[in-house]
Scaffold this motif. Structure first.
Motif, PDB file in Angstrom:
ATOM      1  N   GLN A   1     -21.630  11.866   6.711  1.00 35.65           N
ATOM      2  CA  GLN A   1     -21.735  13.127   6.874  1.00 35.65           C
ATOM      3  C   GLN A   1     -19.939  13.240   7.470  1.00 35.65           C
ATOM      4  O   GLN A   1     -19.731  14.114   7.358  1.00 35.65           O
ATOM      5  CB  GLN A   1     -23.140  13.143   8.502  1.00 35.65           C
ATOM      6  N   ALA A   2     -19.918  12.111   8.087  1.00 34.13           N
ATOM      7  CA  ALA A   2     -18.262  12.500   8.860  1.00 34.13           C
ATOM      8  C   ALA A   2     -17.581  12.231   7.873  1.00 34.13           C
ATOM      9  O   ALA A   2     -16.314  13.255   7.512  1.00 34.13           O
ATOM     10  CB  ALA A   2     -17.840  11.110   9.793  1.00 34.13           C
ATOM     11  N   SER A   3     -17.570  11.727   6.370  1.00 32.51           N
ATOM     12  CA  SER A   3     -16.915  11.456   5.274  1.00 32.51           C
ATOM     13  C   SER A   3     -17.052  12.861   4.334  1.00 32.51           C
ATOM     14  O   SER A   3     -15.922  13.540   3.763  1.00 32.51           O
ATOM     15  CB  SER A   3     -17.184  10.161   4.649  1.00 32.51           C
ATOM     16  N   PHE A   4     -17.995  12.944   4.828  1.00 29.98           N
ATOM     17  CA  PHE A   4     -18.097  14.734   3.685  1.00 29.98           C
ATOM     18  C   PHE A   4     -17.414  15.683   4.611  1.00 29.98           C
ATOM     19  O   PHE A   4     -16.450  16.889   4.106  1.00 29.98           O
ATOM     20  CB  PHE A   4     -20.200  14.926   3.579  1.00 29.98           C
ATOM     21  N   ASP A   5     -17.909  15.701   6.018  1.00 28.82           N
ATOM     22  CA  ASP A   5     -17.139  16.656   6.646  1.00 28.82           C
ATOM     23  C   ASP A   5     -15.445  16.643   6.527  1.00 28.82           C
ATOM     24  O   ASP A   5     -14.421  17.448   6.369  1.00 28.82           O
ATOM     25  CB  ASP A   5     -17.549  16.592   8.186  1.00 28.82           C
ATOM     26  N   ARG A   6     -14.805  15.561   6.544  1.00 32.21           N
ATOM     27  CA  ARG A   6     -13.434  15.603   6.413  1.00 32.21           C
ATOM     28  C   ARG A   6     -12.790  15.942   5.239  1.00 32.21           C
ATOM     29  O   ARG A   6     -12.021  16.749   5.117  1.00 32.21           O
ATOM     30  CB  ARG A   6     -13.033  14.410   6.622  1.00 32.21           C
ATOM     31  N   GLU A   7     -13.646  15.936   4.087  1.00 30.99           N
ATOM     32  CA  GLU A   7     -13.117  16.371   3.236  1.00 30.99           C
ATOM     33  C   GLU A   7     -13.424  17.604   2.761  1.00 30.99           C
ATOM     34  O   GLU A   7     -12.727  18.058   2.200  1.00 30.99           O
ATOM     35  CB  GLU A   7     -14.101  15.584   1.312  1.00 30.99           C
ATOM     36  N   SER A   8     -14.137  18.229   3.303  1.00 27.87           N
ATOM     37  CA  SER A   8     -15.266  19.826   3.575  1.00 27.87           C
ATOM     38  C   SER A   8     -13.094  19.992   4.270  1.00 27.87           C
ATOM     39  O   SER A   8     -12.866  21.263   3.759  1.00 27.87           O
ATOM     40  CB  SER A   8     -15.705  20.423   4.362  1.00 27.87           C
ATOM     41  N   VAL A   9     -12.817  19.663   5.015  1.00 27.57           N
ATOM     42  CA  VAL A   9     -12.188  20.653   5.847  1.00 27.57           C
ATOM     43  C   VAL A   9     -10.562  20.495   4.960  1.00 27.57           C
ATOM     44  O   VAL A   9      -9.982  21.416   5.053  1.00 27.57           O
ATOM     45  CB  VAL A   9     -11.640  19.651   6.857  1.00 27.57           C
ATOM     46  N   ALA A  35      -5.632  20.060  -8.681  1.00 30.94           N
ATOM     47  CA  ALA A  35      -7.239  19.455  -9.450  1.00 30.94           C
ATOM     48  C   ALA A  35      -6.437  18.240  -8.898  1.00 30.94           C
ATOM     49  O   ALA A  35      -7.544  17.828  -8.432  1.00 30.94           O
ATOM     50  CB  ALA A  35      -6.691  20.356 -10.701  1.00 30.94           C
ATOM     51  N   ARG A  36      -5.627  17.931  -9.412  1.00 37.60           N
ATOM     52  CA  ARG A  36      -5.227  16.350  -9.320  1.00 37.60           C
ATOM     53  C   ARG A  36      -5.174  16.400  -7.303  1.00 37.60           C
ATOM     54  O   ARG A  36      -6.518  15.020  -7.242  1.00 37.60           O
ATOM     55  CB  ARG A  36      -3.795  16.502  -9.193  1.00 37.60           C
ATOM     56  N   LYS A  37      -4.746  16.572  -6.805  1.00 43.79           N
ATOM     57  CA  LYS A  37      -5.205  16.619  -5.151  1.00 43.79           C
ATOM     58  C   LYS A  37      -7.066  16.233  -5.231  1.00 43.79           C
ATOM     59  O   LYS A  37      -6.442  15.469  -3.872  1.00 43.79           O
ATOM     60  CB  LYS A  37      -4.522  17.526  -4.357  1.00 43.79           C
ATOM     61  N   LEU A  38      -7.290  17.201  -5.524  1.00 45.95           N
ATOM     62  CA  LEU A  38      -9.057  17.095  -5.023  1.00 45.95           C
ATOM     63  C   LEU A  38      -9.976  15.980  -5.668  1.00 45.95           C
ATOM     64  O   LEU A  38     -10.557  15.432  -5.069  1.00 45.95           O
ATOM     65  CB  LEU A  38      -9.173  19.106  -5.531  1.00 45.95           C
ATOM     66  N   ALA A  39      -9.258  16.033  -6.487  1.00 43.06           N
ATOM     67  CA  ALA A  39      -9.758  14.026  -7.464  1.00 43.06           C
ATOM     68  C   ALA A  39      -9.270  13.104  -6.413  1.00 43.06           C
ATOM     69  O   ALA A  39      -9.977  12.725  -6.632  1.00 43.06           O
ATOM     70  CB  ALA A  39      -9.435  14.460  -8.784  1.00 43.06           C
ATOM     71  N   SER A  40      -8.273  13.502  -6.200  1.00 43.17           N
ATOM     72  CA  SER A  40      -7.850  12.029  -5.225  1.00 43.17           C
ATOM     73  C   SER A  40      -7.806  12.273  -3.963  1.00 43.17           C
ATOM     74  O   SER A  40      -8.902  10.946  -3.521  1.00 43.17           O
ATOM     75  CB  SER A  40      -6.588  11.985  -4.419  1.00 43.17           C
ATOM     76  N   LEU A  41      -8.380  13.563  -3.219  1.00 43.31           N
ATOM     77  CA  LEU A  41      -9.146  13.206  -2.001  1.00 43.31           C
ATOM     78  C   LEU A  41     -11.016  13.052  -2.210  1.00 43.31           C
ATOM     79  O   LEU A  41     -11.349  12.679  -1.631  1.00 43.31           O
ATOM     80  CB  LEU A  41      -9.636  15.124  -1.776  1.00 43.31           C
ATOM     81  N   ALA A  42     -11.419  13.771  -3.366  1.00 41.62           N
ATOM     82  CA  ALA A  42     -12.700  12.992  -3.651  1.00 41.62           C
ATOM     83  C   ALA A  42     -13.150  11.485  -3.620  1.00 41.62           C
ATOM     84  O   ALA A  42     -13.746  10.599  -2.946  1.00 41.62           O
ATOM     85  CB  ALA A  42     -13.041  13.356  -4.762  1.00 41.62           C
ATOM     86  N   ALA A  43     -11.827  10.755  -4.563  1.00 39.44           N
ATOM     87  CA  ALA A  43     -11.927   9.431  -4.616  1.00 39.44           C
ATOM     88  C   ALA A  43     -11.719   8.582  -3.501  1.00 39.44           C
ATOM     89  O   ALA A  43     -12.420   7.902  -2.432  1.00 39.44           O
ATOM     90  CB  ALA A  43     -11.014   8.899  -5.010  1.00 39.44           C
ATOM     91  N   LYS A  44     -10.656   9.647  -2.345  1.00 38.87           N
ATOM     92  CA  LYS A  44     -10.384   8.899  -1.495  1.00 38.87           C
ATOM     93  C   LYS A  44     -12.157   8.898   0.163  1.00 38.87           C
ATOM     94  O   LYS A  44     -12.349   8.304   0.626  1.00 38.87           O
ATOM     95  CB  LYS A  44      -9.230   9.729  -0.387  1.00 38.87           C
ATOM     96  N   ARG A  45     -12.728  10.093  -0.465  1.00 32.43           N
ATOM     97  CA  ARG A  45     -13.968   9.838  -0.103  1.00 32.43           C
ATOM     98  C   ARG A  45     -14.607   9.620   0.109  1.00 32.43           C
ATOM     99  O   ARG A  45     -15.646   8.378   0.661  1.00 32.43           O
ATOM    100  CB  ARG A  45     -14.814  11.347   0.237  1.00 32.43           C
TER     101      ARG A  45
END
Length: 173
Positions: free
Chosen positions: A138-146, A60-70
Motif C-alpha cells: 500500500q505504501a508503494s501505491f500511495d507513493r506512486e499516487s502522490v 507519459a515517459r515519466k509516468l512509465a518510469s514511475l510505474a516501473a519504479k513502483r
C-alpha cells in the motif's frame, strides 16, 4: 540487447529509452548491420539520438518510469522484525495463504522460507507478516499516487524534470 520492457521498446531495430528520451540501433538487428555496412552514410550505432517530444509525451515517459519504479519497490522485498522477506508476486501469494490459514487456525505452525532462509512462524507472526506485506504494498501505491498527481500537474518540462521519482519509497530488504 536491452530486454527490460518497462524501460526499452524495440521498434524495428531501434531501441527507444522512454525514460531518457534517447534511441539506439539494436546491435542484433538488420538495421544495425546495414548501418555498420554504410547503407545510411556515417552512423554511430550506440550514440544516443535525442527524441523531440511534447510535454504530454515527456509526461507519459515519466509516468512509465514511475510505474516501473513502483513495481521495483513493491517487488523488491522488505524487512519485518529483522527478517528479510521476498515480495515478488509468488511470495505475496504464499504470505497471504499463510495469513489466511493463521486466521482460521491459531495453533498453526508454518515453515516459511524467508530471503535469509527457513523460519518457523506461529499464527500471530504469520498474521503480522501479512499485515506488513499489505502495508509495504500500500505504501508503494500511495507513493506512486502522490507522484502521479505531481507529474500530471506539471505545467512545464523543467517542472516535470524537478519531480524526483526515486525518493520517499518504503524500504526494501
Amino acid at each position: 540487447m536491452y530486454t527490460n520492457p518497462r524501460v526499452m521498446n524495440e521498434l524495428g531495430g531501434i531501441l527507444v529509452d522512454h525514460a531518457e528520451g534517447t534511441a539506439y540501433l539494436d546491435p542484433g538487428s538488420e538495421l544495425h548491420d546495414q548501418a555498420i555496412a554504410g547503407a545510411f552514410g556515417v552512423v554511430e550505432a550506440y550514440s544516443p539520438v535525442p527524441i523531440a517530444a511534447t510535454l504530454d509525451e515527456w509526461r507519459a515517459r515519466k509516468l512509465a518510469s514511475l510505474a516501473a519504479k513502483r513495481w521495483e519497490v513493491e517487488n523488491g522485498g522488505m524487512v519485518v522484525g529483522g527478517m528479510a522477506v521476498f515480495t515478488d508476486d509468488r511470495s505475496k501469494l504464499l504470505i497471504n495463504g499463510a495469513y489466511r490459514k493463521a486466521e482460521k487456525d491459531p495453533a498453526v505452525i508454518i515453515n516459511f522460507k524467508s530471503a535469509a532462509g527457513w523460519v518457523t512462524l506461529d499464527a500471530a507472526t504469520a498474521i503480522a507478516l501479512g499485515d506488513a506485506l499489505f502495508d509495504h504494498i500500500q505504501a508503494s501505491f500511495d507513493r506512486e499516487s502522490v507522484l502521479t498527481a505531481a507529474i500530471v500537474a506539471a505545467a512545464t518540462k523543467p517542472a516535470l524534470d524537478a519531480i524526483d521519482i526515486n525518493g520517499g519509497w518504503p524500504a526494501n530488504g
